[in-house]
Write an enzyme that holds these catalytic residues in place. Structure first.
Site, PDB file in Angstrom:
ATOM      1  NE  ARG A  53      48.631  33.847  42.090  1.00  0.00           N
ATOM      2  CZ  ARG A  53      47.516  33.739  42.813  1.00  0.00           C
ATOM      3  NH1 ARG A  53      47.210  34.650  43.693  1.00  0.00           N
ATOM      4  NH2 ARG A  53      46.723  32.702  42.643  1.00  0.00           N
ATOM      5  CE1 TYR A  77      38.387  38.540  44.596  1.00  0.00           C
ATOM      6  CE2 TYR A  77      40.530  37.511  44.280  1.00  0.00           C
ATOM      7  CZ  TYR A  77      39.752  38.653  44.390  1.00  0.00           C
ATOM      8  OH  TYR A  77      40.345  39.889  44.299  1.00  0.00           O
ATOM      9  CE  LYS A  96      48.910  36.498  62.130  1.00  0.00           C
ATOM     10  NZ  LYS A  96      49.144  35.236  61.416  1.00  0.00           N
ATOM     11  CB  SER A 143      42.353  38.864  41.163  1.00  0.00           C
ATOM     12  OG  SER A 143      43.168  38.057  41.963  1.00  0.00           O
ATOM     13  CB  ALA A 181      50.362  37.923  53.420  1.00  0.00           C
ATOM     14  CD  GLN A 241      53.106  30.038  52.410  1.00  0.00           C
ATOM     15  OE1 GLN A 241      54.011  29.284  52.718  1.00  0.00           O
ATOM     16  NE2 GLN A 241      52.158  30.384  53.266  1.00  0.00           N
TER      17      GLN A 241
HETATM   18  P1  NAD Z   1      38.633  46.390  49.482  1.00  0.00           P
HETATM   19  O1  NAD Z   1      37.890  45.261  50.092  1.00  0.00           O
HETATM   20  O2  NAD Z   1      39.378  47.305  50.379  1.00  0.00           O
HETATM   21  O3  NAD Z   1      37.656  47.261  48.573  1.00  0.00           O
HETATM   22  C1  NAD Z   1      36.545  46.734  47.910  1.00  0.00           C
HETATM   23  C2  NAD Z   1      35.352  47.598  48.266  1.00  0.00           C
HETATM   24  O4  NAD Z   1      34.194  47.113  47.580  1.00  0.00           O
HETATM   25  C3  NAD Z   1      35.030  47.566  49.765  1.00  0.00           C
HETATM   26  O5  NAD Z   1      35.121  48.869  50.335  1.00  0.00           O
HETATM   27  C4  NAD Z   1      33.616  47.027  49.827  1.00  0.00           C
HETATM   28  O6  NAD Z   1      32.804  47.626  50.827  1.00  0.00           O
HETATM   29  C5  NAD Z   1      33.107  47.360  48.430  1.00  0.00           C
HETATM   30  N1  NAD Z   1      31.922  46.552  48.122  1.00  0.00           N
HETATM   31  C6  NAD Z   1      31.744  45.218  48.364  1.00  0.00           C
HETATM   32  N2  NAD Z   1      30.496  44.855  48.029  1.00  0.00           N
HETATM   33  C7  NAD Z   1      29.879  45.963  47.558  1.00  0.00           C
HETATM   34  C8  NAD Z   1      28.574  46.213  47.066  1.00  0.00           C
HETATM   35  N3  NAD Z   1      27.663  45.242  47.006  1.00  0.00           N
HETATM   36  N4  NAD Z   1      28.268  47.462  46.661  1.00  0.00           N
HETATM   37  C9  NAD Z   1      29.174  48.467  46.758  1.00  0.00           C
HETATM   38  N5  NAD Z   1      30.441  48.285  47.205  1.00  0.00           N
HETATM   39  C10 NAD Z   1      30.775  47.055  47.613  1.00  0.00           C
HETATM   40  O7  NAD Z   1      39.601  45.757  48.376  1.00  0.00           O
HETATM   41  P2  NAD Z   1      40.749  46.418  47.514  1.00  0.00           P
HETATM   42  O8  NAD Z   1      42.027  45.824  47.938  1.00  0.00           O
HETATM   43  O9  NAD Z   1      40.623  47.889  47.488  1.00  0.00           O
HETATM   44  O10 NAD Z   1      40.392  45.815  46.090  1.00  0.00           O
HETATM   45  C11 NAD Z   1      39.805  46.555  45.036  1.00  0.00           C
HETATM   46  C12 NAD Z   1      39.615  45.654  43.835  1.00  0.00           C
HETATM   47  O11 NAD Z   1      40.856  45.085  43.429  1.00  0.00           O
HETATM   48  C13 NAD Z   1      38.661  44.474  44.061  1.00  0.00           C
HETATM   49  O12 NAD Z   1      37.907  44.245  42.908  1.00  0.00           O
HETATM   50  C14 NAD Z   1      39.601  43.310  44.285  1.00  0.00           C
HETATM   51  O13 NAD Z   1      38.998  42.076  43.953  1.00  0.00           O
HETATM   52  C15 NAD Z   1      40.758  43.675  43.365  1.00  0.00           C
HETATM   53  N6  NAD Z   1      42.035  43.069  43.789  1.00  0.00           N
HETATM   54  C16 NAD Z   1      42.694  43.536  44.876  1.00  0.00           C
HETATM   55  C17 NAD Z   1      43.894  42.935  45.249  1.00  0.00           C
HETATM   56  C18 NAD Z   1      44.676  43.420  46.448  1.00  0.00           C
HETATM   57  O14 NAD Z   1      45.755  42.875  46.709  1.00  0.00           O
HETATM   58  N7  NAD Z   1      44.222  44.396  47.199  1.00  0.00           N
HETATM   59  C19 NAD Z   1      44.410  41.858  44.509  1.00  0.00           C
HETATM   60  C20 NAD Z   1      43.691  41.387  43.410  1.00  0.00           C
HETATM   61  C21 NAD Z   1      42.512  42.020  43.041  1.00  0.00           C
END
Ligand code: NAD
Length: 337
Positions: A285, A150, A201, A119, A194, A219
């Protein structure tokens, strides 16, 4: 398609993972999705979908069994800025467990390539104090001063990927997402980001009403539409680059600007009510895509207004259908006399 692969997507019950499974299936691959929960809005397109808790080593071994060629490791405990600033211990513990166990299980089961979803929260906070931020280059993650919780666990997992290549020759890819948005993403409950929170909203507001914005709204961020995100993921997995790569757009917008774009899409005039005590994260950012362009000869290109139009329409139809918002929507549709 070149050749069919056996692919595991973790986090396939979540936003990005669900879209990725769909796309990989379209390309003709065999896909197993794994998550601790099922997808919320539609069934998974994968050949298999298994509910497993990937904090446990045996679950990770099960997930990676059976001759998997590639793993997209997207599972994580995460959410919007409100969630990640108030759950440091849970997020760090859960994600360190998932990433460490998944890397080791994939290596033991002979997986050929492993992609880790990092991220932009790994970037040093000191370089993000200004709304007119200089776009962040990959080397700006060091000296390390990431987002508490995080950001630290993501930065550590990046390092772990590097160690696995160095010590075991295990092929890893690292993607640093900047904010991703689109349909089928969480839009309420506290884990939404956001664009989804503002869309909800706006959808729930009356024309001429007001809308709460966290902070003074000045921001800045960049936001990437989900289709670009999925395209970038597949390209980075196929690339030779083992270094962390930004995956985002460099179209900078303020949160106030985001509200204006979404209000325009909804054709509503809304007054912003700034909640200065609300969490807002770093001040500015943006993504520097020079390295991404150099490595892939490609970068995300879907314009914010275009992606937000599709996203807003989806969230609007969701809140209109949801029993949870029925009372609020009736009030909107039939203003009180
Ligand atoms: P999301 O929350 O929709 O998906 C993450 C999934 O991981 C969820 O469905 C959750 O149930 C699953 N999960 C959590 N704990 C778990 C566990 N113990 N075992 C199995 N599954 C588990 O998020 P996303 O937006 O799809 O993000 C996917 C990845 O991308 C993540 O690693 C996130 O940190 C990274 N990321 C996303 C963004 C964004 O803007 N969406 C930005 C930066 C990084």
């Amino acid at each position: 398609m070149s050749s069919q692969k056996r692919i595991l997507v973790t986090g396939a019950g979540g936003f990005i993972g669900h879209h990725l499974v769909k796309r990989l299936k379209k390309e003709g691959h065999w896909v197993r999705g794994v998550d601790i929960k099922c997808p919320e809005y539609e069934a998974s397109a994968g050949d298999q979908f298994e509910v497993l808790d990937l904090r446990k080593a045996e679950a990770c071994l099960l997930a990676t069994r059976g001759g998997i060629d590639e793993v997209y490791n997207l599972a994580a405990d995460m959410g919007g800025i409100g969630y990640i600033t108030s759950n440091h211990a849970d997020i760090s513990r859960n994600n360190i467990l998932i990433n460490a166990q998944m890397l080791e299980a994939a290596r033991q089961n002979g997986v050929k390539r492993f992609l880790f979803s990092s991220s932009a929260c790994v970037y040093a906070q000191g370089k993000q104090k200004n709304p007119e931020v200089t776009p962040l280059r990959e080397e700006d993650a060091f000296p390390a001063d990431p987002e508490p919780g995080y950001g630290w666990e993501k930065l550590f997992a990046e390092e772990l990927c590097r160690y696995y290549y160095k010590d075991f020759g295990f092929e890893t890819r690292i993607v640093r997402f900047h904010n991703v948005y689109g349909p089928l993403g969480t839009y309420d409950g506290g884990k939404e980001k956001a664009p989804a929170a503002i869309s909800r909203k706006v959808a729930l507001s009356e024309d001429g009403g007001d809308i709460e914005v966290w902070g003074d709204g000045e921001q800045t961020r960049s936001f990437m539409y989900i289709d670009d995100c999925v395209e970038g993921l597949i390209r980075i997995m196929a690339s030779d680059c083992r270094d962390a790569l930004n995956l985002g757009t460099d179209e900078l917008v303020t949160i106030n600007g985001l509200v204006d774009i979404i209000s325009k899409i909804a054709d509503k005039r809304l007054v912003k009510r700034h909640n200065l005590t609300g969490p807002q994260g770093v001040r500015g950012r943006n993504s520097d895509n020079s390295m991404l362009r150099r490595v892939l000869g490609w970068e995300p290109k879907i314009l914010l207004e275009q992606g937000l139009t599709i996203t807003y329409k989806w969230i609007e139809s969701e809140v209109q259908r949801s029993p949870k918002y029925a009372a609020q929507m009736n009030r909107v549709l039939t203003p009180a006399r």
